[in-house]
Design a protein around this motif. Structure first.
Motif, PDB file in Angstrom:
ATOM      1  N   SER A   1       0.833  -1.209   0.000  1.00 10.19           N
ATOM      2  CA  SER A   1       0.000   0.000   0.000  1.00 10.19           C
ATOM      3  C   SER A   1       0.867   1.258   0.000  1.00 10.19           C
ATOM      4  O   SER A   1       0.537   2.243  -0.667  1.00 10.19           O
ATOM      5  N   VAL A   2       1.973   1.211   0.740  1.00  8.74           N
ATOM      6  CA  VAL A   2       2.910   2.346   0.733  1.00  8.74           C
ATOM      7  C   VAL A   2       3.418   2.582  -0.689  1.00  8.74           C
ATOM      8  O   VAL A   2       3.441   3.710  -1.188  1.00  8.74           O
ATOM      9  N   TYR A   3       3.811   1.484  -1.327  1.00  7.64           N
ATOM     10  CA  TYR A   3       4.351   1.565  -2.695  1.00  7.64           C
ATOM     11  C   TYR A   3       3.324   2.176  -3.644  1.00  7.64           C
ATOM     12  O   TYR A   3       3.629   3.096  -4.416  1.00  7.64           O
TER      13      TYR A   3
ATOM     14  N   ILE B   1      11.469  -1.293  -3.597  1.00  7.91           N
ATOM     15  CA  ILE B   1      12.240  -0.250  -2.910  1.00  7.91           C
ATOM     16  C   ILE B   1      13.282   0.385  -3.847  1.00  7.91           C
ATOM     17  O   ILE B   1      13.539   1.572  -3.767  1.00  7.91           O
ATOM     18  N   HIS B   2      13.836  -0.432  -4.760  1.00  8.44           N
ATOM     19  CA  HIS B   2      14.747   0.172  -5.738  1.00  8.44           C
ATOM     20  C   HIS B   2      13.990   1.195  -6.595  1.00  8.44           C
ATOM     21  O   HIS B   2      14.499   2.263  -6.908  1.00  8.44           O
ATOM     22  N   ALA B   3      12.745   0.846  -6.956  1.00  4.72           N
ATOM     23  CA  ALA B   3      11.942   1.750  -7.804  1.00  4.72           C
ATOM     24  C   ALA B   3      11.647   3.058  -7.067  1.00  4.72           C
ATOM     25  O   ALA B   3      11.762   4.145  -7.635  1.00  4.72           O
ATOM     26  N   LEU B   4      11.306   2.938  -5.787  1.00  5.72           N
ATOM     27  CA  LEU B   4      11.017   4.156  -5.006  1.00  5.72           C
ATOM     28  C   LEU B   4      12.267   5.026  -4.904  1.00  5.72           C
ATOM     29  O   LEU B   4      12.222   6.246  -5.064  1.00  5.72           O
TER      30      LEU B   4
ATOM     31  N   ARG C   1      13.398   9.031  -0.188  1.00  4.31           N
ATOM     32  CA  ARG C   1      14.331   8.595   0.870  1.00  4.31           C
ATOM     33  C   ARG C   1      13.712   7.466   1.671  1.00  4.31           C
ATOM     34  O   ARG C   1      12.581   7.568   2.145  1.00  4.31           O
ATOM     35  N   LEU C   2      14.461   6.388   1.863  1.00  4.74           N
ATOM     36  CA  LEU C   2      13.967   5.236   2.618  1.00  4.74           C
ATOM     37  C   LEU C   2      14.834   5.085   3.862  1.00  4.74           C
ATOM     38  O   LEU C   2      16.031   4.812   3.757  1.00  4.74           O
TER      39      LEU C   2
ATOM     40  N   SER D   1      19.446   0.637  -1.433  1.00  5.68           N
ATOM     41  CA  SER D   1      18.460   1.692  -1.700  1.00  5.68           C
ATOM     42  C   SER D   1      17.958   2.360  -0.429  1.00  5.68           C
ATOM     43  O   SER D   1      17.242   3.354  -0.489  1.00  5.68           O
ATOM     44  N   ALA D   2      18.295   1.775   0.727  1.00  2.00           N
ATOM     45  CA  ALA D   2      17.808   2.333   1.987  1.00  2.00           C
ATOM     46  C   ALA D   2      18.978   2.843   2.823  1.00  2.00           C
ATOM     47  O   ALA D   2      20.128   2.536   2.540  1.00  2.00           O
ATOM     48  N   GLU D   3      18.677   3.627   3.832  1.00  3.21           N
ATOM     49  CA  GLU D   3      19.712   4.090   4.755  1.00  3.21           C
ATOM     50  C   GLU D   3      19.251   3.793   6.183  1.00  3.21           C
ATOM     51  O   GLU D   3      18.051   3.699   6.449  1.00  3.21           O
TER      52      GLU D   3
END
Lengths: 116, 123
Positions: free
Chosen positions: A19-21, A64-67, A73-74, A94-96
């Protein structure tokens, strides 16, 4: 509008990250801004770089790569992540990893903070 | 960050044991309160069980967070601990079963408080 997003649920037990995506993509398409997504509680598992779902299944890692490629920012919570084995070595590129201060910043800097 | 204090409310909806939501919500409350924002906490639904007196979660190897709420209120300047009256009634919990530091308010009043918030964090 500037949105911040807080996700608390794990990626496969719940639909929440899907849903977030979908929300983030829809918002971006409509010209809104997503200033960041904060992953807390079991949601930190979304950032596990070793996720490898079966072929043909929805792929959290590709989401997550797409976002990230759209400039979102993830942020994985450091404390929640440490508990669950999410560290610099295991987190997706892709995240921090950062602290709860980032969630506060998202809360304050966004027009709306949406929780999934 | 903007200078003005943001009104932030944590909304605790889950029972204190069985999931980690309450524990990690408290960790977030502690961190947020150190940044001097205007923070309140509302307990609704099964969240009201978190405030019952006389809990001993050491039996399941978990900290007693009812003590933490007192510290949050007194030392970390969390401005209010609201409990929804209807949620108590639905669960047969009496006001005198709860910690003295909480404010029991009806649903309609809580809704007005929620309307005043800049940020809501449901747990």
């Amino acid at each position: 509008m500037k949105f911040g997003i807080l996700l608390k649920e794990s990626p496969y037990n719940y639909q929440a990250f899907d849903s977030v995506y979908n929300f983030a993509n829809a918002a971006l398409e409509m010209g809104h801004e997503i200033i960041g997504i904060f992953f807390y509680d079991d949601a930190v598992y979304v950032g596990n770089k070793y996720l490898e779902p079966p072929q043909g299944e929805r792929n959290i890692k590709s989401y997550i790569h797409a976002l990230k490629s759209k400039g979102v920012r993830l942020v994985i919570c450091v404390a929640a992540g440490k508990r669950r084995g999410l560290t610099q070595n295991t987190v997706s590129e892709s995240a921090e990893i950062s602290g709860l201060g980032q969630l506060l910043e998202l809360s304050i800097e966004s027009d709306r903070l949406i929780t999934f | 960050m903007k200078d003005q204090k943001a009104k932030i409310m944590f909304v605790c909806r889950t029972a204190p044991y069985g999931t980690i939501y309450e524990q990690e919500a408290i960790e977030a409350m502690i961190m947020f309160s150190s940044y001097e924002q205007d923070i309140s906490v509302a307990f609704i639904g099964d969240g009201v069980f978190s405030l019952k007196k006389g809990q001993d979660p050491s039996l399941i190897n978990i900290k007693n967070f009812t003590q933490t709420y007192l510290v949050l209120k007194d030392d970390f300047e969390i401005s209010h601990l609201y409990v929804e009256k209807e949620s108590l009634e639905e669960r047969g919990v009496r006001e005198e079963d709860l910690l003295a530091e909480v404010e029991v308010i009806p649903r309609a009043e809580l809704r007005n408080k929620i309307d005043e918030m800049k940020v809501l964090l449901p747990f």
